[in-house]
Design an enzyme around this catalytic site. Structure first.
Site, short mmCIF file in Angstrom:
data_model
loop_
_atom_site.label_atom_id
_atom_site.label_comp_id
_atom_site.label_asym_id
_atom_site.label_seq_id
_atom_site.Cartn_x
_atom_site.Cartn_y
_atom_site.Cartn_z
N TRP A 10 80.63 48.09 56.57
CA TRP A 10 80.20 46.65 56.67
C TRP A 10 79.91 46.50 58.20
CZ3 TRP A 10 84.29 43.59 53.29
CH2 TRP A 10 83.97 44.11 51.99
N LYS A 11 80.20 47.41 59.19
CA LYS A 11 79.98 47.10 60.43
C LYS A 11 80.49 45.86 61.04
CE LYS A 11 75.84 50.19 59.86
NZ LYS A 11 74.59 50.57 60.65
N GLY A 175 69.55 51.71 59.14
CA GLY A 175 69.08 50.15 59.29
C GLY A 175 67.93 50.10 59.48
N GLY A 237 73.73 48.37 55.56
CA GLY A 237 73.25 46.96 55.14
C GLY A 237 73.38 46.71 53.26
P1 PGA Z 1 72.33 51.71 56.56
O1 PGA Z 1 73.58 51.89 57.62
O2 PGA Z 1 72.70 51.76 55.09
O3 PGA Z 1 72.21 49.94 56.91
O4 PGA Z 1 70.88 52.34 56.97
C1 PGA Z 1 74.17 53.39 57.21
C2 PGA Z 1 75.13 53.30 58.32
O5 PGA Z 1 75.12 53.38 59.44
O6 PGA Z 1 76.49 53.82 57.81
#
Ligand code: PGA
Length: 256
Positions: A10-11, A175, A237
């Site tokens: 989820w960052k 991302g 994302g």
């Molecule tokens: P993303 O990120 O699916 O938004 O590309 C993947 C990640 O950084 O683990």
């Protein structure tokens, strides 16, 4: 033989309250899914509330952290230790994500310290590796991941290595909406398996789980999971949307 692992990173998103809603919605949508391990990695500030919900509602979802420090305690302002994570019933910890390497000075040496410390504390590290666009264009992908694995897993015993998880995340695909094609992702992952086989032992290479990460969506998950060496995904994302992540998780079940 290798249980698919579908993990959401989820960052730096979701307050504790929002995180609880997301995990409850997700749990509802993936009810009955079998033979897939589902992990969510919220920010540190939401670990406690999610851990409580998982326990009280007996959700079939495991908890991961997005990073940790390798020391158990002490004067390390701002850091979180493996003991603190264990205390919240965290099972997994992402180590060496490219964003941490890029913005926060993570190196193969610090990754190695964190991996060893995580394993010492019975946390399962999800070790991230992957090349930049320039490195791919210079055809250095294999060399880059070899170096990251040699450094990140230095000094480990084979029986420790088979417990951990590797995530191949090409930086140009994170991302950006630019997913590696399933064939490209599988080629690199097969190479990573070969590296593990020679650095450790062939049985370890067979047992270790290796994920793909980078712009995974409900639309491309099917083809990714069809590849023989891809054991699951690390999703950024799309994991912030319960419905999308649930659809992704269900493809892990097809693969099981
Ligand atoms: P993303 O990120 O699916 O938004 O590309 C993947 C990640 O950084 O683990």
């Amino acid at each position: 033989m290798r249980t698919p692992l579908m993990a959401g990173n989820w960052k730096m998103n979701k307050t504790a309250g929002q995180a609880v809603h997301l995990v409850q919605d997700l749990a509802e949508l993936i009810k009955g899914v079998k033979d897939v391990e589902v992990v969510v990695c919220p920010p540190f500030t939401a670990l406690k509330s999610i851990s409580t919900v998982i326990e009280l509602d007996r959700l079939a979802i495991k908890l991961g952290a997005q990073d940790m420090y390798w020391e158990e305690k002490g004067a390390f302002t701002g850091e979180i230790s493996p003991i603190m994570l264990k205390d919240l019933r965290v099972d997994y910890v992402i180590v060496g994500h490219s964003e941490r390497r890029q913005y926060f000075g993570e190196t193969d040496e610090t990754v190695n310290k964190k991996v060893r410390s995580a394993l010492d504390h019975e946390l399962i590290p999800i070790v991230c590796v992957g090349e930049t666009l320039e490195e791919r264009e210079r055809e250095e992908t294999n060399i880059v991941v070899e170096k990251q694995i040699a450094g990140g897993l230095a000094g480990l015993d084979p029986f420790e290595v088979e417990k951990l998880v590797i995530a191949y995340e090409p930086i140009w695909a994170i991302g950006t909406g630019a997913t590696a094609t399933p064939e490209v992702a599988n080629d690199v992952i097969r190479h990573i398996r070969a590296i593990i086989g020679s650095q450790f032992t062939p049985p370890v290479a067979k047992r270790i789980r290796i994920l793909y990460g980078g712009s995974v969506t409900p639309e491309n998950i099917d083809d990714l999971m069809d590849e023989p060496d891809i054991d699951g995904v690390l999703v950024g994302g799309a994991s912030l949307d319960a419905e999308k992540f649930a659809r992704i998780v269900r493809f892990g079940e097809h693969q099981a």
